[in-house]
Design a protein around this motif. Structure first.
Motif, PDB file in Angstrom:
ATOM      1  N   ALA A  44       0.845  -1.185   0.000  1.00 36.38           N
ATOM      2  CA  ALA A  44       0.000   0.000   0.000  1.00 36.38           C
ATOM      3  C   ALA A  44       0.885   1.241   0.000  1.00 36.38           C
ATOM      4  O   ALA A  44       1.839   1.305   0.763  1.00 36.38           O
ATOM      5  N   PRO A  45       0.585   2.204  -0.873  1.00 41.17           N
ATOM      6  CA  PRO A  45       1.378   3.449  -0.845  1.00 41.17           C
ATOM      7  C   PRO A  45       1.168   4.166   0.486  1.00 41.17           C
ATOM      8  O   PRO A  45       0.054   4.126   1.042  1.00 41.17           O
ATOM      9  N   ALA A  46       2.215   4.767   0.998  1.00 45.29           N
ATOM     10  CA  ALA A  46       2.151   5.425   2.301  1.00 45.29           C
ATOM     11  C   ALA A  46       1.053   6.482   2.330  1.00 45.29           C
ATOM     12  O   ALA A  46       0.439   6.744   3.362  1.00 45.29           O
ATOM     13  N   ALA A  47       0.768   7.069   1.158  1.00 49.15           N
ATOM     14  CA  ALA A  47      -0.263   8.103   1.096  1.00 49.15           C
ATOM     15  C   ALA A  47      -1.638   7.539   1.424  1.00 49.15           C
ATOM     16  O   ALA A  47      -2.483   8.208   1.998  1.00 49.15           O
ATOM     17  N   VAL A  48      -1.850   6.275   1.043  1.00 50.96           N
ATOM     18  CA  VAL A  48      -3.147   5.669   1.275  1.00 50.96           C
ATOM     19  C   VAL A  48      -3.250   5.147   2.702  1.00 50.96           C
ATOM     20  O   VAL A  48      -4.262   5.324   3.390  1.00 50.96           O
ATOM     21  N   LEU A  49      -2.204   4.464   3.122  1.00 49.70           N
ATOM     22  CA  LEU A  49      -2.231   3.815   4.427  1.00 49.70           C
ATOM     23  C   LEU A  49      -0.918   4.113   5.140  1.00 49.70           C
ATOM     24  O   LEU A  49       0.122   3.561   4.788  1.00 49.70           O
ATOM     25  N   PRO A  50      -0.940   5.021   6.089  1.00 49.29           N
ATOM     26  CA  PRO A  50       0.324   5.430   6.737  1.00 49.29           C
ATOM     27  C   PRO A  50       1.029   4.264   7.418  1.00 49.29           C
ATOM     28  O   PRO A  50       2.253   4.221   7.477  1.00 49.29           O
ATOM     29  N   SER A  51       0.238   3.289   7.909  1.00 48.92           N
ATOM     30  CA  SER A  51       0.861   2.180   8.626  1.00 48.92           C
ATOM     31  C   SER A  51       1.323   1.072   7.688  1.00 48.92           C
ATOM     32  O   SER A  51       1.587  -0.039   8.119  1.00 48.92           O
ATOM     33  N   ALA A  52       1.377   1.362   6.372  1.00 42.78           N
ATOM     34  CA  ALA A  52       1.698   0.318   5.400  1.00 42.78           C
ATOM     35  C   ALA A  52       3.079  -0.266   5.646  1.00 42.78           C
ATOM     36  O   ALA A  52       3.993   0.430   6.073  1.00 42.78           O
ATOM     37  N   ARG A  53       3.187  -1.560   5.388  1.00 41.66           N
ATOM     38  CA  ARG A  53       4.469  -2.234   5.560  1.00 41.66           C
ATOM     39  C   ARG A  53       4.881  -2.786   4.204  1.00 41.66           C
ATOM     40  O   ARG A  53       4.047  -3.233   3.427  1.00 41.66           O
ATOM     41  N   PRO A  54       6.164  -2.778   3.920  1.00 43.77           N
ATOM     42  CA  PRO A  54       6.612  -3.263   2.607  1.00 43.77           C
ATOM     43  C   PRO A  54       6.330  -4.751   2.391  1.00 43.77           C
ATOM     44  O   PRO A  54       6.208  -5.204   1.250  1.00 43.77           O
ATOM     45  N   ASP A  55       6.230  -5.527   3.504  1.00 45.35           N
ATOM     46  CA  ASP A  55       6.004  -6.959   3.323  1.00 45.35           C
ATOM     47  C   ASP A  55       4.517  -7.314   3.283  1.00 45.35           C
ATOM     48  O   ASP A  55       4.151  -8.473   3.287  1.00 45.35           O
ATOM     49  N   HIS A  56       3.673  -6.308   3.260  1.00 44.16           N
ATOM     50  CA  HIS A  56       2.240  -6.542   3.165  1.00 44.16           C
ATOM     51  C   HIS A  56       1.782  -6.036   1.805  1.00 44.16           C
ATOM     52  O   HIS A  56       1.714  -4.836   1.566  1.00 44.16           O
TER      53      HIS A  56
END
Lengths: 296, 332, 362
Positions: free
Chosen positions: C326-338
């Motif tokens: 998920a791009p950080a803009a969409v989901l601040p808690s995004a993780r690269p392994d998700h």
């Protein structure tokens, strides 16, 4: 530390053994009255066949024109005499040898050959399966009686050729059954698991397939024994199997047919024997089949 | 008067060597318009109880005792013709496997119309119109086309809907559901559960829903009956049974569930051992050998139903001990 | 070579070092041809697994969830090489499976599988002990030792060897048989255990026992699990990471908690909400999605889920999404392994909800 006396060692665990598969089959078979009776009949016929020389009251080959076609119950000839005056009882007893030979041998040989081919076809699948099964289908296309007669006719009369042609008749149905059962077993998860543990095809067949397919194939084959006896009798009847003066039941039926209006009861005796023996094999085969059904 | 009254129902299977008491002394009541979920594991007798309501257990191989009254009729006393009318018009059943109810050689429309015509004696056109209405009601997309389809041409969820339509075709008062969603995918299961709930409300049906899944029971039921070893060990309003379970087996089932709230690496609480052999039950409480509260008395005395709340019963000698396990929630 | 610079400190972590994935799956495809009409081949095929990539990390439990026809069981059988892939490769701890360094037989010793049907996966003619000892004897362990190992494993899975070793499968309950199947799978001392719906057929009260046993064994033998199930609650409980499959493709993959609490793919969200509620006061009022999973014979083009998706846009039928975080803009808690395969996450994908394409792209 105090020297320890040899303590009584903890008893080695006693490993429970469950009743094995075959002993459980035997146990269930023993409770089946019909199957037990059928087996008793089969064993009695086998015993009589083995001991024919001792049990038979007279020489099955020696006849006398004076005492032809005596009825059942004649003194000295409990089952009467045939068209050449030979003792029927002795001839039927000796005939058991021939009939069992003709009934069991082709099925036994076909069981070995047919199982091998069927298991190979079922387990290998693919092209091998196609080649084996389609060749079998060619033979299967003929009615078994016709095929046996045609083969015997082509090969020439005689005991060996009759056995050979009967064997050829029984291979295709056994291959089919073996292939069907093996294909079924091959798809089971335990065969998959065995493959997953790195076992080769030969090991898998030996350990996991044979034990599960030979039983059903064997049951099917025992059912064929009666067919084989009847076919063999038929071949003899047509003069393609055992030759006179041998006391084979089918042959006896043939030679006695001329006497059917004179002494029908005597003439029917070989037929009765064929009937009883094949029924016994069929009933035993049915009993075995249900005894081998393991509940889940 | 309740539409279903079961009193001391016993079903014994006598096919094999030893007689197996699959159901031993079940009492249940279902009111009109109510959904009862029977919750239990394999061998608990839940399906056998359900089948007894329509006399579907094999007659030659099983023995049925006790009274079963559905809509005032004594099911055990029904004659052949009455039983045929009873099945379908008074009570209808849906199964886990739609192939048990749907005939593969007729189209779905033919089957439903046939059932309607036999039961109501109406014309084929009227029957087909009813079938169409039912298909619309169970939300089968493009229903006209699907009425012409054979069962094998439809997906699992659609077949299940078609079976529900067939079951409802003669306007039964009681719908019996034998794990109808167990073989379905999660996204389809919830659709069917919601549908059953809607239909139940709309037609004022009484529903008995057999399941092994507590979640399914929570979704559909007004009341829950938990079965174990052929007995109803706990029954009561759904909310009560889930929130305030009083039988150690129900408590164990609820605790042993893996659910999202559990911490990673946590151990599940388990019920030790395995369900008992029905042919060889212990003399006392059948759950005693696996119960964490069992005493010496439990092994010898069979417990009767103890009232533990409004319409809530538990067959347990230790209901006092289970009361102490309840979370501190104010009574009422 | 992989992990050359990084010395393996833990002998249990194997050749490639702890950071090397235990199993890497690349471009896995399996189509099953449908029997054709009389004469001539049919072009129809079941797209059981259609381009699947993922890693199984050392020591983790990777859960695979999905509905019927999603390809999870085919994936398990492909990983086990019980069926051959149409395309793709498997790399086990840095070595290509089937290469000279890692022949199939040796790979199979290290990867074992537990099947769903506890009865069908045991040979009814063999005693429990013989079934467990079979694998080791295939790999040259002398008979006596193999039997010793079988009895030892029976004790480890909670079955008294003295009582059970000589029994036959039909004399055991479902839970006991599944314990035997686990012991059988462990008899070759594998590193990866594939559990294909291994607890799904068990009663709930027994399922919990087996799940606990699996957790103990994992710890004791340092195992890695691939846990396949349709039961989201169980998968969530046992898995470190979860992969969601839909019609032969990966819809979403990520850490268990992140995936279940903040699903990126609409399908994952619908699947999670489809699980029956356990709260009497929060029953499911409306089904999260309508319809059945489509037939894998003729999967829809583009995003396979677009026929049932609530957020479907024109682009979804044309463009096949790739796994993206998920791009950080969409989901601040995004993780690269998700990561999830959804056009709503792909910048410039043409979906109205997609983030704007970065200036550099195209």
């Amino acid at each position: 530390m105090v020297m320890q006396l040899p303590l009584t060692r903890p008893a080695a665990p006693v490993f429970e053994r469950s009743e094995g598969y075959w002993s459980s089959v035997f146990r269930r078979l023993r409770r089946d009255r019909v199957a037990v009776a059928a087996l008793a009949v089969i064993l009695a016929i086998v015993a009589v066949a083995l001991l024919a020389d001792y049990v038979a009251p007279a020489d099955p080959y020696r006849g006398a024109t004076l005492r032809r076609l005596r009825p059942i119950g004649t003194a000295g000839f409990p089952l009467g005499t045939d068209e050449l005056g030979r003792d029927m009882l002795s001839r039927l007893i000796h005939g058991a040898r021939w009939s069992l030979l003709m009934g069991v041998t082709p099925v036994l040989v076909a069981f070995v050959l047919g199982s091998a081919a069927g298991i190979l076809a079922g387990f290998a699948g693919g092209r091998i399966n196609t080649v084996i099964m389609r060749s079998v289908d060619v033979l299967y296309a003929f009615p078994s009686v016709l095929l046996a007669v045609a083969l015997s006719g082509a090969l020439g009369a005689g005991l060996g050729n009759a056995l050979l042609s009967l064997t050829i008749v029984f291979v295709p149905p056994i291959v089919r059954v073996a292939e069907a059962v093996t294909t079924q077993v091959r798809g089971r998860d335990y065969v998959e698991a065995a493959r997953a543990s790195g076992a080769g095809a030969f090991t898998i067949v030996r350990v996991h397939v044979l034990g599960n397919v030979l039983g059903p194939i064997f049951v099917y084959a025992t059912g064929l024994v009666s067919v084989s006896m009847i076919l063999a009798s038929g071949l003899s009847f047509l003069g393609l199997g055992v030759r006179p003066p041998e006391p084979e039941w089918g042959l006896m039926l043939n030679t006695l047919r001329t006497a059917i209006y004179v002494n029908p009861w005597v003439a029917a005796l070989p037929g009765v024997m064929i009937f009883v023996t094949s029924i016994a094999f069929n009933l035993f085969s049915d009993g075995l089949r249900s005894a081998m059904d393991v509940k889940r | 008067m309740p539409i279903v009254e079961i009193k001391d129902l016993r079903v014994t299977f006598t096919g094999g060597g030893k007689p197996v008491p699959a159901v031993s002394g079940v009492d249940l009541e279902v009111e009109r318009g109510e959904t009862l979920a029977i919750l239990g594991e394999s061998g608990s007798g839940k399906s056998v109880t359900l089948r007894a309501l329509m006399r579907l257990n094999p007659e030659g191989k099983s023995r049925m005792e006790g009274t079963v009254r559905v809509a005032g009729q004594d099911v055990a006393a029904l004659g052949r013709r009455e039983l045929r009318a009873f099945r379908g018009r008074t009570a209808a059943m849906i199964f886990q496997e739609p192939s048990l109810a749907l005939d593969p050689v007729y189209t779905l429309g033919q089957q439903i119309a046939e059932a309607v015509m036999v039961h109501d004696g109406c014309s084929r056109n009227e029957a087909m119109a009813r079938a169409l209405a039912l298909f619309e009601r169970v939300r089968i997309p493009s229903p006209e086309r699907r009425l012409q389809a054979y069962p094998h041409e439809m997906s699992g969820g659609m077949r299940q809907r078609a079976m529900i339509a067939l079951a409802l075709s003669c306007r039964p008062q009681l719908l019996l559901a034998d794990e109808p969603t167990t073989a379905l995918d999660a996204t389809v299961q919830i659709q069917i559960l919601v549908l059953v709930r809607e239909l139940q409300r709309e037609f004022g049906l009484a529903v008995i829903f057999v399941t092994h899944d507590i979640g399914v029971a929570v979704e559909v039921a007004d009341r829950i009956a938990v079965m174990y070893a052929g007995r109803v060990v706990e029954s009561g309003p759904m909310r009560e049974v889930i929130r305030r379970p009083r039988h150690p087996y129900t408590i164990g089932l609820l605790r042993s569930r893996a659910h999202g709230a559990l911490a990673k690496g946590a151990r599940l609480e388990t019920i030790p051992g395995a369900p008992p052999d029905l042919a060889d039950l212990p003399p006392g409480c059948p759950f005693a050998p696996r119960c964490f509260l069992a005493t010496a008395t439990c092994a010898t005395t069979a417990p009767g139903p103890e009232p533990v709340g409004a319409g809530h019963q538990a067959r347990c000698l230790r209901v006092d001990a289970t009361a102490a396990l309840l979370p501190a929630v104010a009574e009422g | 070579m992989n992990g050359g610079s990084q010395a393996a400190t833990d002998p249990g972590s194997g050749r490639g070092g702890p950071a090397q994935p235990l199993l890497t799956v690349r471009g896995l495809v399996r189509h099953f041809a449908l029997p054709g009409k009389l004469l001539g081949r049919s072009k129809a095929a079941v797209h059981a697994v259609d381009g699947v990539d993922f890693d199984v990390l050392k020591g983790e439990t990777l859960g695979i969830v999905g509905e019927s026809g999603c390809g999870k069981s085919t994936t398990a059988r492909l990983l086990m090489h019980l069926i051959n892939p149409s395309a793709g490769e498997l790399i086990f701890d840095g070595e290509k499976v089937g290469s000279r360094e890692l022949p199939l037989r040796e790979y199979r010793r290290q990867v074992q599988m537990v099947f769903q049907d506890s009865y069908a996966s045991l040979n009814p003619r063999l005693t429990i002990e013989a079934s467990i000892a079979f694998g080791p004897s295939v790999h040259g362990v002398p008979r006596r030792q193999a039997v010793e190992r079988a009895r030892d494993l029976l004790a480890r899975v909670g079955l008294d060897p003295a009582r059970f070793a000589g029994r036959y499968p039909h004399e055991l309950s479902g839970g006991q048989r599944q314990r035997v199947n686990i012991a059988r799978a462990l008899a070759l001392r594998p590193r990866l255990l594939i559990l294909d719906e291994a607890v799904s057929a068990l009663d709930k009260s027994v399922e919990a026992q087996v799940l606990n046993l699996l957790a103990d064994l994992k710890q004791e033998f340092g195992l890695t699990y691939l846990f396949i199930s349709h039961d989201l609650n169980v998968v969530r409980f046992v898995s470190d990471r979860v992969m969601v499959m839909y019609l032969g493709r990966v819809a979403e993959i990520g850490p268990s908690e992140a995936l279940f609490s903040a699903a990126l793919h609409p399908y994952t969200a619908a699947l999670t909400r489809s699980m029956p509620s356990m709260d009497p006061d929060a029953r499911t009022e409306a089904p999260p999605i309508a319809g059945d999973p489509p037939n894998p014979i003729d999967p829809p083009p583009g995003c396979r889920f677009h026929t049932r998706c609530a957020f479907v846009a024109d682009a979804c039928a044309r463009r096949t999404p790739v796994l993206t975080p998920a791009p950080a803009a969409v989901l601040p808690s995004a993780r690269p392994d998700h990561r999830a395969a959804c056009l709503m996450l792909e910048p410039g994908s043409g979906h109205p909800r997609a983030p704007a394409a970065p200036a550099a792209a195209e």
